[in-house]
Design a protein around this motif. Structure first.
Motif, PDB file in Angstrom:
ATOM      1  N   ASP A 169       0.853  -1.193   0.000  1.00 30.53           N
ATOM      2  CA  ASP A 169       0.000   0.000   0.000  1.00 30.53           C
ATOM      3  C   ASP A 169       0.891   1.245   0.000  1.00 30.53           C
ATOM      4  N   PRO A 170       1.117   1.877  -1.163  1.00 31.62           N
ATOM      5  CA  PRO A 170       2.037   3.026  -1.216  1.00 31.62           C
ATOM      6  C   PRO A 170       1.423   4.316  -0.698  1.00 31.62           C
ATOM      7  N   GLY A 171       0.092   4.331  -0.507  1.00 32.03           N
ATOM      8  CA  GLY A 171      -0.581   5.583  -0.172  1.00 32.03           C
ATOM      9  C   GLY A 171      -0.698   6.462  -1.401  1.00 32.03           C
ATOM     10  N   SER A 172      -0.792   7.764  -1.195  1.00 31.97           N
ATOM     11  CA  SER A 172      -0.879   8.699  -2.324  1.00 31.97           C
ATOM     12  C   SER A 172       0.477   8.795  -3.022  1.00 31.97           C
ATOM     13  N   ILE A 173       0.434   9.193  -4.296  1.00 26.71           N
ATOM     14  CA  ILE A 173       1.662   9.275  -5.096  1.00 26.71           C
ATOM     15  C   ILE A 173       1.802  10.697  -5.648  1.00 26.71           C
ATOM     16  N   GLU A 180       3.693   8.097  -0.647  1.00 26.54           N
ATOM     17  CA  GLU A 180       3.388   8.598   0.698  1.00 26.54           C
ATOM     18  C   GLU A 180       4.063   7.756   1.777  1.00 26.54           C
ATOM     19  N   LYS A 181       4.089   6.430   1.581  1.00 22.11           N
ATOM     20  CA  LYS A 181       4.679   5.541   2.586  1.00 22.11           C
ATOM     21  C   LYS A 181       6.155   5.853   2.816  1.00 22.11           C
ATOM     22  N   ASN A 182       6.837   6.403   1.803  1.00 21.27           N
ATOM     23  CA  ASN A 182       8.265   6.717   1.920  1.00 21.27           C
ATOM     24  C   ASN A 182       8.510   8.098   2.525  1.00 21.27           C
ATOM     25  N   VAL A 183       7.426   8.816   2.815  1.00 27.55           N
ATOM     26  CA  VAL A 183       7.515  10.102   3.507  1.00 27.55           C
ATOM     27  C   VAL A 183       7.129   9.921   4.979  1.00 27.55           C
ATOM     28  N   THR A 184       6.074   9.133   5.210  1.00 28.69           N
ATOM     29  CA  THR A 184       5.547   9.002   6.574  1.00 28.69           C
ATOM     30  C   THR A 184       6.516   8.281   7.505  1.00 28.69           C
ATOM     31  N   LEU A 185       7.211   7.268   7.013  1.00 31.71           N
ATOM     32  CA  LEU A 185       8.114   6.507   7.889  1.00 31.71           C
ATOM     33  C   LEU A 185       9.310   7.343   8.364  1.00 31.71           C
ATOM     34  N   PRO A 342      -6.094   8.162  23.496  1.00 35.27           N
ATOM     35  CA  PRO A 342      -6.240   9.424  22.750  1.00 35.27           C
ATOM     36  C   PRO A 342      -5.438   9.354  21.450  1.00 35.27           C
ATOM     37  N   SER A 343      -6.083   9.718  20.336  1.00 35.10           N
ATOM     38  CA  SER A 343      -5.458   9.509  19.026  1.00 35.10           C
ATOM     39  C   SER A 343      -5.679  10.700  18.113  1.00 35.10           C
ATOM     40  N   ILE A 344      -4.632  11.053  17.350  1.00 34.40           N
ATOM     41  CA  ILE A 344      -4.752  12.094  16.328  1.00 34.40           C
ATOM     42  C   ILE A 344      -4.110  11.597  15.039  1.00 34.40           C
ATOM     43  N   LEU A 345      -4.515  12.190  13.922  1.00 33.90           N
ATOM     44  CA  LEU A 345      -3.915  11.916  12.619  1.00 33.90           C
ATOM     45  C   LEU A 345      -3.402  13.245  12.063  1.00 33.90           C
ATOM     46  N   VAL A 346      -2.122  13.278  11.701  1.00 35.49           N
ATOM     47  CA  VAL A 346      -1.509  14.495  11.175  1.00 35.49           C
ATOM     48  C   VAL A 346      -1.260  14.338   9.680  1.00 35.49           C
ATOM     49  N   GLU A 347      -1.921  15.167   8.875  1.00 37.20           N
ATOM     50  CA  GLU A 347      -1.639  15.246   7.443  1.00 37.20           C
ATOM     51  C   GLU A 347      -0.527  16.282   7.282  1.00 37.20           C
ATOM     52  N   THR A 348       0.665  15.837   6.965  1.00 37.38           N
ATOM     53  CA  THR A 348       1.846  16.704   6.985  1.00 37.38           C
ATOM     54  C   THR A 348       1.926  17.665   5.800  1.00 37.38           C
ATOM     55  N   GLY A 349       1.068  17.493   4.802  1.00 36.43           N
ATOM     56  CA  GLY A 349       1.066  18.344   3.620  1.00 36.43           C
ATOM     57  C   GLY A 349       0.440  17.592   2.465  1.00 36.43           C
ATOM     58  N   PHE A 350       0.323  18.250   1.318  1.00 36.45           N
ATOM     59  CA  PHE A 350      -0.261  17.619   0.129  1.00 36.45           C
ATOM     60  C   PHE A 350       0.848  17.101  -0.775  1.00 36.45           C
ATOM     61  N   ILE A 351       0.974  15.782  -0.828  1.00 37.63           N
ATOM     62  CA  ILE A 351       1.998  15.185  -1.685  1.00 37.63           C
ATOM     63  C   ILE A 351       1.642  15.368  -3.158  1.00 37.63           C
ATOM     64  N   SER A 352       0.381  15.687  -3.439  1.00 40.66           N
ATOM     65  CA  SER A 352      -0.066  15.933  -4.818  1.00 40.66           C
ATOM     66  C   SER A 352       0.313  17.337  -5.297  1.00 40.66           C
ATOM     67  N   ASN A 353       0.778  18.178  -4.385  1.00 43.16           N
ATOM     68  CA  ASN A 353       1.242  19.516  -4.736  1.00 43.16           C
ATOM     69  C   ASN A 353       2.749  19.443  -4.991  1.00 43.16           C
ATOM     70  N   PRO A 354       3.231  19.833  -6.189  1.00 41.39           N
ATOM     71  CA  PRO A 354       4.658  19.673  -6.518  1.00 41.39           C
ATOM     72  C   PRO A 354       5.600  20.323  -5.515  1.00 41.39           C
ATOM     73  N   LYS A 355       5.264  21.519  -5.045  1.00 45.87           N
ATOM     74  CA  LYS A 355       6.130  22.211  -4.095  1.00 45.87           C
ATOM     75  C   LYS A 355       6.188  21.453  -2.768  1.00 45.87           C
ATOM     76  N   GLU A 356       5.018  21.023  -2.285  1.00 43.87           N
ATOM     77  CA  GLU A 356       4.989  20.318  -0.998  1.00 43.87           C
ATOM     78  C   GLU A 356       5.566  18.911  -1.120  1.00 43.87           C
ATOM     79  N   GLU A 357       5.451  18.308  -2.298  1.00 42.88           N
ATOM     80  CA  GLU A 357       6.086  17.005  -2.505  1.00 42.88           C
ATOM     81  C   GLU A 357       7.600  17.137  -2.290  1.00 42.88           C
TER      82      GLU A 357
END
Length: 444
Positions: A169-173, A180-185, A342-357
């Motif tokens: 499961d690579p996540g978003s590309i 995405e999996k290579n950013v989150t780890l 207690p649990s949270i999910l952090v979206e660190t940015g939009f990997i679909s955005n070239p600058k944020e990628e």
């Protein structure tokens, strides 16, 4: 005669085409083995949708997978030492001349889950074989597994860190092909290092490498690690490159109520979640109602804590990156479903955005994100430490200088203490405060 010859030629062409169809084969184009501490996943990459069957054999233990009308890849991969469930992958005589038989030599008893997956993202057709070690249920009432947490003093506060996606499961590309999996780890590992350097805190990574974990097992693993808090790291994506910025998510009330219902229906989970309280209410007519009351309180505490930490994280992320959402958001993410952690999910940015990628791939930016999350969690637990933790022992009574408009009730709510505790700590006989008065703030 020419008409007859023409018809004969057409018939011959049809026969050749039919012959080609009959002889056409699916191809195994590659075989991948994914490491995991608790299971082993083997993926067969195929040129077309697989036609397959499988069965188990004993003495010795084997799993046999038959591919119909399929040619084999030249070489099967060797099994790394971390795959303790499989000792070897090999071919055997197929059940038909145009098929392929793959044998999994097993080193211990397993539960196989075999499924065909359609093309998605970078992957073609696949046959996925998941092998799970057969063991006692995680929710067993077996006393050896239902060990109660000993009452410790000066214990570490345990933070479970979940790197989203992984393995198959690579996540978003991203636009340039970043998974995405290579950013989150990497972000999760950076956060873990910061936590482990902090006296009184300890990190526990849910995923330590590039392998797949089911969503519902992630919170289970956090519970096994006796986590006080759970944070899941992800990267957002959209169908267009425009959206950008980070966001923080907490469990929605709708999902919370749904999860409480599921836990109530599974009585084996009562003892695991409720600990000693489960023994007190065992075999009583009111067990379900008492369990619901305790679950409601547990979920209420978890959601309040998660929201307070989420507020902190949003504030810290604002200092290092653009925000997509300026306040914590609530949603039905499965990874946030635990009623007792207690649990949270952090979206660190939009990997679909070239600058944020590009930013998300940067070690420097990953470190900034990790530090923002770390600082938020640390600050919360410094103010609200568990009673048996090192943080609690080190926490000294604070002081507050009264400002205009502040009252005992306002300060009690701000610092999470009772009005009576505030009055007692400051030897107050009245509720009246004056501007500039210095108050001692007792432990929450």
């Amino acid at each position: 005669m020419r008409s007859i010859g023409k018809i004969s030629g057409m018939l011959l062409s049809v026969v050749i085409m039919l012959s080609t169809v009959v002889q056409a084969k699916n191809d195994i184009e590659g075989v991948r083995v994914w490491p995991s501490p608790d299971s082993t996943r083997v993926v067969f990459d195929l040129s077309a949708k697989p036609d397959y069957s499988y069965f188990m054999l004993k003495n010795p233990l084997r799993l046999v997978v038959d591919f119909d009308n399929t040619s084999k890849v030249d070489k099967l991969p060797k099994i790394p030492v971390e795959h303790r469930l499989i000792s070897k992958l090999r071919y055997s005589k197929p059940k038909s001349s145009n098929g392929t038989r793959v044998v999994f030599d097993l080193s211990s008893s397993v539960k196989p889950v075999v499924m065909a997956l359609a093309p998605a993202g970078p992957y073609k057709n696949r046959l996925v074989v998941d092998l799970y070690a057969t063991q006692t249920s995680l929710y067993s009432n077996d006393k050896s597994q239902a060990k109660k947490r000993e009452r410790l003093t000066d214990r570490d506060i345990i933070i479970a860190i979940d790197a989203g996606h992984g393995g198959e499961d690579p996540g978003s590309i991203g636009p340039s092909g970043t998974y995405e999996k290579n950013v989150t780890l990497p972000i999760a590992k950076r956060l873990a290092r910061l936590i482990d350097k902090q006296p009184g805190m300890k990190a526990r990574l849910i995923r330590t490498g590039d392998y797949y974990l089911k969503i519902h097992t992630r919170s289970t693993k956090a519970r096994e690690k006796r986590a006080d808090f759970f944070v899941s790291i992800h990267a957002d994506a959209f169908s267009s490159p425009g959206p950008s910025g980070s966001s923080v998510w907490v469990l929605s009330l709708r999902r919370a109520n749904s999860e409480i219902g599921k836990w109530l229906e599974d009585k084996e989970k009562h003892s695991q979640l409720l600990g000693g309280a489960a023994e007190l209410i065992k075999d009583t007519a009111n067990e379900k109602y008492l369990a619901k009351a305790l679950l409601d309180m547990s979920m209420d505490h978890s959601m309040k804590t998660a929201l307070q930490v989420a507020d902190e994280v949003v504030g810290e992320l604002r200092k290092v990156t653009k925000l997509h959402k300026k306040r914590p958001q609530s949603a039905n993410f499965g990874v946030l479903k635990s009623p007792d952690i207690p649990s949270i999910l952090v979206e660190t940015g939009f990997i679909s955005n070239p600058k944020e990628e590009r930013l998300l791939k940067s070690g420097n930016h990953q470190e900034k994100l990790a530090r923002a999350i770390f600082k938020s969690i640390k600050n919360y637990y410094k103010r609200n430490p568990p009673d048996d933790s090192l943080f609690a022992r080190l926490k000294e009574p604070g002081q507050h200088v009264v400002k205009s408009g502040e009252s005992l009730s306002v300060l009690a709510n701000r610092y999470g203490v009772s009005i009576s505790a505030l009055k007692k700590a400051n030897q107050l006989t009245k509720d009246t405060l004056y501007i500039g008065q210095v108050l001692t703030i007792p432990k929450a």
